[in-house]
Design an enzyme around this catalytic site. Structure first.
Site, PDB file in Angstrom:
ATOM      1  N   LYS A 239       1.521 -31.029 -34.084  1.00 31.22           N
ATOM      2  CA  LYS A 239       0.611 -31.441 -33.025  1.00 31.22           C
ATOM      3  C   LYS A 239       1.382 -32.095 -31.883  1.00 31.22           C
ATOM      4  CE  LYS A 239      -3.360 -32.567 -36.037  1.00 31.22           C
ATOM      5  NZ  LYS A 239      -4.367 -31.658 -35.465  1.00 31.22           N
ATOM      6  N   ARG A 313      -9.105 -26.989 -44.487  1.00 34.20           N
ATOM      7  CA  ARG A 313      -9.880 -25.958 -45.173  1.00 34.20           C
ATOM      8  C   ARG A 313      -9.186 -25.473 -46.431  1.00 34.20           C
ATOM      9  NH1 ARG A 313      -9.831 -22.271 -39.943  1.00 34.20           N
ATOM     10  NH2 ARG A 313      -9.877 -24.398 -39.146  1.00 34.20           N
TER      11      ARG A 313
END
Length: 461
Positions: A239, A313
């Site tokens: 990120k 996920r």
């Protein structure tokens, strides 16, 4: 009862909530001194405007708060709670046009929340007399569980890793005589949780799956799953600095699930509760999982990694597969999963996904009733193909810029087959700014509506 609540009928300073249309009549009933004082301060009962009025001796006698008038525009039920962070310490009682008294009082308690782990505590907060007809124990349950979730989200990732998330679950379990177990580190591979292990293996803080079980075996099975990414660097798909700044909150789904479990157990609802928290840190090292890797899931489906920053996920999928094996009556998961959800609905309105129209209707109704907002989004079948992979059963991302929250929900949906009803909440877990009942910082989203849903469906022991 909550330390900021006083029994109904306790003598206290009245807080008059008044709409602008009703202000002239209330004003004309005041004695000359408070009437003149309100006028001198320009009080017009604008929504959010407040003023404190003295008695003849100069002591605080009355508080006035302007609120939205009744009408087609929905008033914030927490609006009276804004004063909890403004008024000086003392005892207060809500009066006038307060709307739903339970939500008004809850707004007061939620506004009073302070996170003071890293600084000197402030003076005692203003206390509130319990409105007539409101259950103080129920109110305390909701406020204290929400505060626990906020504390977890607000805590620095240096002080809240996977082990500390497990400790929070264990502490909650001990409070309610629940069974708590965990699978840690390489034991995850032996127990067939390969994706939880892959996401967390790069960190020196070992990944784990924490499980809490509570209630009687014969009662309806309700399973809650929370994404517990203690900190998310993005992995090898690193990120930016701005994108990493709030990543201590990436365990907000776990915090919400823990809070909901606490509400259910404290109220002794008639369920067999199972709480699953896959807890990891998505770090960077020589053992990081990579873009292009293919992981085998607990369910047996293979997953090509299109982006290591779509890690939540993956850990949820293994936990969902485990939960689905016992076919619970109700299966809910909570995750700070996608930025796309915030683009679509903003930080205050988490989307939820389910195939069950009846469940969706109840979630929507209860969401409004308890002021815990969510909004249904579609599990749109044509988008399922966006997760196709040329070398595996599926990819963990769509590879495109569109429908990111929908495709994430479709990914998770592939791991649920046997559960009677399933819903996924893509929460934000953070208040960017302060509003009544929602101070800036970590937030507990979808937990109170989960409690209301379970209470309605299954009742109390």
């Amino acid at each position: 009862m909550h330390p900021l609540l006083l029994p109904a009928g306790t003598s206290a300073i009245p807080v008059h909530c008044v709409a602008r249309t009703d202000w002239p009549a209330l004003r004309d009933g005041f004695a000359p001194l408070p009437r003149s004082f309100a006028q001198a301060q320009g009080f017009e009962a604008r929504p959010g405007q407040h003023v404190v009025l003295p008695d003849a001796a100069g002591a605080l006698a009355v508080v006035l708060l302007g609120v939205d008038p009744s009408g087609p525009r929905r008033r914030d039920p927490f609006a009276p709670g804004r004063l909890a962070a403004i008024l000086p310490p003392g005892d207060y009682a809500l009066a006038g046009d307060i709307g739903d008294p339970g939500l008004a009082a809850l707004g007061w308690l939620l506004t009073s929340y302070r996170f003071e782990r890293y600084r000197k505590p402030k003076a005692a907060a203003a206390r509130l007399v319990l409105p007539d007809g409101v259950d103080g124990e129920e109110l305390s349950n909701l406020a204290q569980a929400s505060a626990l979730a906020r504390d977890l989200v607000n805590t620095s990732a240096a002080d809240l890793g996977p082990a500390e998330i497990e400790a929070a679950v264990r502490s909650l379990g001990e409070s309610h005589a629940a069974e708590v177990d965990s699978i840690v580190g390489d034991d995850l591979l032996a127990a067939n949780f390969p994706m939880i292990h892959a996401v967390g293996r790069a960190s020196p803080r070992a990944p784990r799956l924490v499980e809490l079980c509570w209630g009687q075996e014969g009662d309806p099975k309700v399973t809650l799953i929370g994404k517990g990414v203690a900190f998310d660097t993005g992995g090898l798909n690193l990120k930016t600095d701005a994108g990493m700044l709030l990543m201590k909150k990436d365990m907000g789904g776990a915090a919400a699930a823990i809070a909901a479990a606490g509400m259910i157990m404290r109220a002794k609802l008639k369920v067999r509760l199972r709480l699953l928290v896959p807890a990891v840190e998505n770090a960077v090292s020589g053992s990081s999982f990579r873009p292009g890797d293919v992981l085998r899931s607990r369910k047996g489906l293979t997953v090509e990694i299109g982006n290591t920053d779509a890690e939540g996920r993956l850990i949820l999928a293994d936990a969902l597969a485990l939960a689905d094996e016992e076919a619970p009556e109700l299966l809910l998961d909570y995750a700070t999963l996608t930025g796309a959800a915030r683009v679509a609905l903003g930080p205050d309105l988490p989307p939820f996904y389910t195939h069950d129209d009846g469940l969706a209707a109840e979630i929507a109704r209860l969401s409004a009733a308890v002021n815990d907002p969510v909004w249904r989004m579609p599990l749109w079948p044509p988008y399922d193909g966006m997760l196709d992979s040329k070398i595996a059963d599926m990819n963990n991302v769509s590879g495109g810029a569109f429908a990111g929250s929908v495709t994430a929900a479709l990914f998770l949906d592939r791991f649920v087959e046997k559960s009677r009803s399933y819903a996924h909440f893509d929460i934000y877990g953070w208040n960017p700014s302060t509003r009544p009942g929602r101070p800036e910082g970590g937030e507990c989203q979808a937990a109170r509506l989960t409690y209301a849903l379970a209470k309605q469906l299954y009742g109390v022991r």
